[in-house]
Design an enzyme around this catalytic site. Structure first.
Site, PDB file in Angstrom:
ATOM      1  N   ARG A  92       3.386   7.312  11.274  1.00 19.20           N
ATOM      2  CA  ARG A  92       2.849   6.804  12.535  1.00 19.20           C
ATOM      3  C   ARG A  92       2.632   7.971  13.488  1.00 19.20           C
ATOM      4  O   ARG A  92       3.477   8.871  13.570  1.00 19.20           O
ATOM      5  CB  ARG A  92       3.797   5.789  13.194  1.00 19.20           C
ATOM      6  CG  ARG A  92       3.796   4.413  12.537  1.00 19.20           C
ATOM      7  CD  ARG A  92       2.437   3.701  12.657  1.00 19.20           C
ATOM      8  NE  ARG A  92       2.414   2.416  11.994  1.00 19.20           N
ATOM      9  CZ  ARG A  92       1.925   2.187  10.770  1.00 19.20           C
ATOM     10  NH1 ARG A  92       1.424   3.183  10.057  1.00 19.20           N
ATOM     11  NH2 ARG A  92       1.911   0.978  10.270  1.00 19.20           N
ATOM     12  N   ASN A 131       0.809  -1.219   0.000  1.00 22.80           N
ATOM     13  CA  ASN A 131       0.000   0.000   0.000  1.00 22.80           C
ATOM     14  C   ASN A 131       0.844   1.272   0.000  1.00 22.80           C
ATOM     15  O   ASN A 131       0.363   2.344   0.331  1.00 22.80           O
ATOM     16  CB  ASN A 131      -1.008  -0.017   1.166  1.00 22.80           C
ATOM     17  CG  ASN A 131      -0.328  -0.221   2.506  1.00 22.80           C
ATOM     18  OD1 ASN A 131       0.882  -0.115   2.615  1.00 22.80           O
ATOM     19  ND2 ASN A 131      -1.109  -0.520   3.525  1.00 22.80           N
ATOM     20  N   GLN A 191      -4.631   3.719  18.405  1.00 18.38           N
ATOM     21  CA  GLN A 191      -5.675   3.491  17.412  1.00 18.38           C
ATOM     22  C   GLN A 191      -6.549   2.341  17.852  1.00 18.38           C
ATOM     23  O   GLN A 191      -6.006   1.283  18.158  1.00 18.38           O
ATOM     24  CB  GLN A 191      -5.041   3.200  16.049  1.00 18.38           C
ATOM     25  CG  GLN A 191      -4.381   4.440  15.480  1.00 18.38           C
ATOM     26  CD  GLN A 191      -3.903   4.292  14.045  1.00 18.38           C
ATOM     27  OE1 GLN A 191      -3.318   5.189  13.503  1.00 18.38           O
ATOM     28  NE2 GLN A 191      -4.149   3.172  13.416  1.00 18.38           N
ATOM     29  N   HIS A 211      -7.237   6.195  10.202  1.00 16.59           N
ATOM     30  CA  HIS A 211      -6.128   5.557   9.468  1.00 16.59           C
ATOM     31  C   HIS A 211      -6.670   4.795   8.248  1.00 16.59           C
ATOM     32  O   HIS A 211      -7.042   3.627   8.345  1.00 16.59           O
ATOM     33  CB  HIS A 211      -5.403   4.607  10.424  1.00 16.59           C
ATOM     34  CG  HIS A 211      -4.080   4.138   9.929  1.00 16.59           C
ATOM     35  ND1 HIS A 211      -3.178   3.505  10.739  1.00 16.59           N
ATOM     36  CD2 HIS A 211      -3.494   4.202   8.710  1.00 16.59           C
ATOM     37  CE1 HIS A 211      -2.101   3.191  10.034  1.00 16.59           C
ATOM     38  NE2 HIS A 211      -2.277   3.593   8.803  1.00 16.59           N
TER      39      HIS A 211
HETATM   40  P1  NDP Z   1      10.263   1.727   3.376  1.00 18.02           P
HETATM   41  O1  NDP Z   1      10.920   0.711   4.246  1.00 18.02           O
HETATM   42  O2  NDP Z   1      10.336   1.588   1.910  1.00 18.02           O
HETATM   43  O3  NDP Z   1      10.830   3.168   3.726  1.00 18.02           O
HETATM   44  C1  NDP Z   1      11.165   3.567   4.996  1.00 18.02           C
HETATM   45  C2  NDP Z   1      12.301   4.547   4.878  1.00 18.02           C
HETATM   46  O4  NDP Z   1      12.509   5.171   6.133  1.00 18.02           O
HETATM   47  C3  NDP Z   1      13.618   3.897   4.475  1.00 18.02           C
HETATM   48  O5  NDP Z   1      14.153   4.605   3.385  1.00 18.02           O
HETATM   49  C4  NDP Z   1      14.460   4.072   5.735  1.00 18.02           C
HETATM   50  O6  NDP Z   1      15.816   4.281   5.498  1.00 18.02           O
HETATM   51  C5  NDP Z   1      13.897   5.343   6.287  1.00 18.02           C
HETATM   52  N1  NDP Z   1      14.229   5.579   7.692  1.00 18.02           N
HETATM   53  C6  NDP Z   1      14.175   4.717   8.725  1.00 18.02           C
HETATM   54  N2  NDP Z   1      14.546   5.342   9.860  1.00 18.02           N
HETATM   55  C7  NDP Z   1      14.836   6.615   9.519  1.00 18.02           C
HETATM   56  C8  NDP Z   1      15.312   7.730  10.252  1.00 18.02           C
HETATM   57  N3  NDP Z   1      15.562   7.634  11.561  1.00 18.02           N
HETATM   58  N4  NDP Z   1      15.507   8.898   9.574  1.00 18.02           N
HETATM   59  C9  NDP Z   1      15.289   8.985   8.245  1.00 18.02           C
HETATM   60  N5  NDP Z   1      14.856   7.940   7.501  1.00 18.02           N
HETATM   61  C10 NDP Z   1      14.637   6.774   8.137  1.00 18.02           C
HETATM   62  O7  NDP Z   1       8.739   1.772   3.858  1.00 18.02           O
HETATM   63  P2  NDP Z   1       7.486   2.508   3.201  1.00 18.02           P
HETATM   64  O8  NDP Z   1       7.951   3.753   2.543  1.00 18.02           O
HETATM   65  O9  NDP Z   1       6.683   1.544   2.427  1.00 18.02           O
HETATM   66  O10 NDP Z   1       6.652   2.849   4.517  1.00 18.02           O
HETATM   67  C11 NDP Z   1       7.188   3.753   5.493  1.00 18.02           C
HETATM   68  C12 NDP Z   1       6.296   3.796   6.715  1.00 18.02           C
HETATM   69  O11 NDP Z   1       5.045   4.362   6.352  1.00 18.02           O
HETATM   70  C13 NDP Z   1       5.931   2.428   7.314  1.00 18.02           C
HETATM   71  O12 NDP Z   1       6.935   1.946   8.177  1.00 18.02           O
HETATM   72  C14 NDP Z   1       4.654   2.734   8.033  1.00 18.02           C
HETATM   73  O13 NDP Z   1       4.948   3.183   9.346  1.00 18.02           O
HETATM   74  C15 NDP Z   1       4.052   3.861   7.230  1.00 18.02           C
HETATM   75  N6  NDP Z   1       2.902   3.379   6.452  1.00 18.02           N
HETATM   76  C16 NDP Z   1       1.672   3.961   6.661  1.00 18.02           C
HETATM   77  C17 NDP Z   1       0.554   3.505   6.001  1.00 18.02           C
HETATM   78  C18 NDP Z   1      -0.769   4.152   6.176  1.00 18.02           C
HETATM   79  O14 NDP Z   1      -1.804   3.546   5.849  1.00 18.02           O
HETATM   80  N7  NDP Z   1      -0.846   5.391   6.647  1.00 18.02           N
HETATM   81  C19 NDP Z   1       0.630   2.354   5.085  1.00 18.02           C
HETATM   82  C20 NDP Z   1       1.977   1.913   4.827  1.00 18.02           C
HETATM   83  C21 NDP Z   1       3.046   2.376   5.527  1.00 18.02           C
HETATM   84  P3  NDP Z   1      16.808   3.238   4.861  1.00 18.02           P
HETATM   85  O15 NDP Z   1      15.994   2.150   4.258  1.00 18.02           O
HETATM   86  O16 NDP Z   1      17.518   4.076   3.861  1.00 18.02           O
HETATM   87  O17 NDP Z   1      17.618   2.756   5.995  1.00 18.02           O
END
Ligand code: NDP
Length: 401
Positions: free
Chosen positions: A285, A147, A314, A333
């Site tokens: 989140r 998603n 939630q 959400h």
């Molecule tokens: P990804 O794993 O593709 O992306 C997460 C990114 O966050 C990665 O690039 C990671 O870095 C980066 N990251 C982690 N920690 C940090 C930090 N401290 N500072 C900066 N960057 C950081 O996941 P998605 O993009 O698919 O999803 C991200 C988040 O979105 C999920 O974990 C979830 O919490 C939320 N989400 C919400 C939804 C909703 O319905 N509202 C649905 C889906 C997701 P790197 O990989 O470079 O280490």
């Protein structure tokens, strides 16, 4: 044979839908990075059906019962004596969606002596105490990418809604008004603004790509830098830390996971470093932002608007201040649970279960914890520790009626 406890949100108040607004949904077989969409051996639902609510059962009942497993589906997940708590002691697998999370705390994991796997039907496994899962050798898996684009679309919608002051303008129409000045006194163009994302993973990068045609100036910060050709293509400015990025941005969107490193990242101090009148969009989140700091910033004008769909806990209690704070564009959400997204994560959940029961490896990109440590996607994006807790808070929603 296994016992699977599946926690899903309630059906619509008007009952489970007998039909839908549209007859079909586009078939997505591959994501932008080349990863294939879920590939279970079969599905027992019509794509586009409501699968995430209790009667939808994620389309899993036929498949599980024909294989001799027991499936318990409930929305009753919080507070003492919840159905989830009663069913946990002999559960082998717990499934829930981040929209209506089964908060799998260390206490609950300790109580579930047979527990082997926790599946997030969606993305984001912060509602599970990952440290406790590691300590108890419980596998944690989620349906990576299912998603991410759904959320990116929601982010773009929310940015435009806030900047252009859409929601109050819509409300004037519903109230029978034609109050143009009232509508536009907080309405701007996005064109030319500086927009930055905290994290440029699957969602963050998709947001950047979708915003590029709006002629905005794009910024990002992340633990790992994007490939040079992507930075060039989108004309991105990279910032080594969040502080340096928020100082120059008019709009900030948060797209990193919640883990101990990002919990309360946006507190009074961080919001204070943003430009006065910035917009903050958080679909990642709720706990990445300090609840009361957001309210204070909207009241003082430090933030011109806040939108998102993620809360803590939630469901959010009826008196959660984000329901009533000024200049917000909150939804429950929902961004990652469009009917389109449900089709993918229900299929992905089935794929994970099929592999698990067949003793085959679960796709690496779906793994968060395995064999007592962070694994796969989890090893890349999460840090050890716990950012859970919340079941007690969430119970207040039901109590307040
Ligand atoms: P990804 O794993 O593709 O992306 C997460 C990114 O966050 C990665 O690039 C990671 O870095 C980066 N990251 C982690 N920690 C940090 C930090 N401290 N500072 C900066 N960057 C950081 O996941 P998605 O993009 O698919 O999803 C991200 C988040 O979105 C999920 O974990 C979830 O919490 C939320 N989400 C919400 C939804 C909703 O319905 N509202 C649905 C889906 C997701 P790197 O990989 O470079 O280490």
């Amino acid at each position: 044979m296994a016992k699977i406890v599946c926690v899903l949100y309630d059906d619509p108040v008007t009952g489970y839908p007998p039909n839908y607004a549209r007859d079909d949904i586009p078939e997505i077989t591959e994501y932008p990075d080349g990863q294939t969409a879920p590939t279970p051996s079969a599905i027992d639902f019509k794509p586009g059906a409501l699968l995430g609510s209790v009667s939808g059962e994620l389309g899993l009942r036929k498949f599980l019962e024909e294989a001799g497993h027991e499936l318990v589906v409930t929305s009753d997940k919080d507070g003492a004596n919840s159905t989830l708590d009663k069913e946990l002691p002999d559960a082998d697998i717990v499934i829930s969606q981040p929209f209506w999370p089964a908060y799998m705390t260390a206490e609950r994991i300790a109580k579930a002596k047979n527990l082997k796997m926790i599946v997030t039907a969606g993305i984001g496994s912060d509602h599970t105490d990952l440290q406790a899962a590691m300590d108890n050798n419980v596998t944690v898996a989620e349906v990576t990418f299912c998603n991410s684009i759904s959320v990116a679309e929601h982010v773009v919608m929310m940015i435009l809604s806030l900047v252009r002051n859409y929601i109050p303008s819509y409300q004037w129409v519903v109230k029978g008004g034609w109050n143009i000045a009232d509508c536009v006194e907080r309405s701007y163009d996005l064109e030319g603004m500086h927009v930055g994302t905290v994290a440029a993973g699957r969602i963050g990068l998709a947001v950047l790509r979708r915003l590029a045609p709006f002629d905005v100036k794009l910024h990002y910060t992340d633990k790992h830098r994007l490939p040079e050709d992507v930075e060039k293509e989108l004309n991105l400015t990279f910032h080594p830390d969040v502080e340096s990025m928020v100082k120059v941005c008019d709009v900030v969107t948060i797209n990193c996971p919640l883990h101990p490193e990002t919990e309360h990242l946006f507190d009074d101090a961080m919001i204070g470093k943003m430009k006065r009148g910035s917009y903050l969009i958080n679909t990642a989140r709720g706990k990445i932002c300090d609840r009361d700091a957001v309210v204070r910033a909207l009241e003082s004008g430090q933030l011109a608007g806040y939108a998102g769909d993620v809360w803590f806990p939630q469901p959010a209690p009826k008196d959660h201040p984000w329901r009533t704070m000024p200049h917000h564009g909150m939804t429950p959400h929902i961004s990652g649970t469009s009917l389109s997204a449900q089709t993918r994560y229900a299929a992905g959940t089935r794929e994970i279960l099929e592999d698990f029961f067949a003793g085959k490896p679960i796709r690496d990109e779906y793994l968060i914890v395995e064999g007592g440590k962070l694994a796969g996607a989890g090893a890349h994006s999460y840090t050890a520790g716990d950012a859970t807790k919340g079941s007690e808070e969430a119970a207040k929603y039901r109590k307040a009626g």
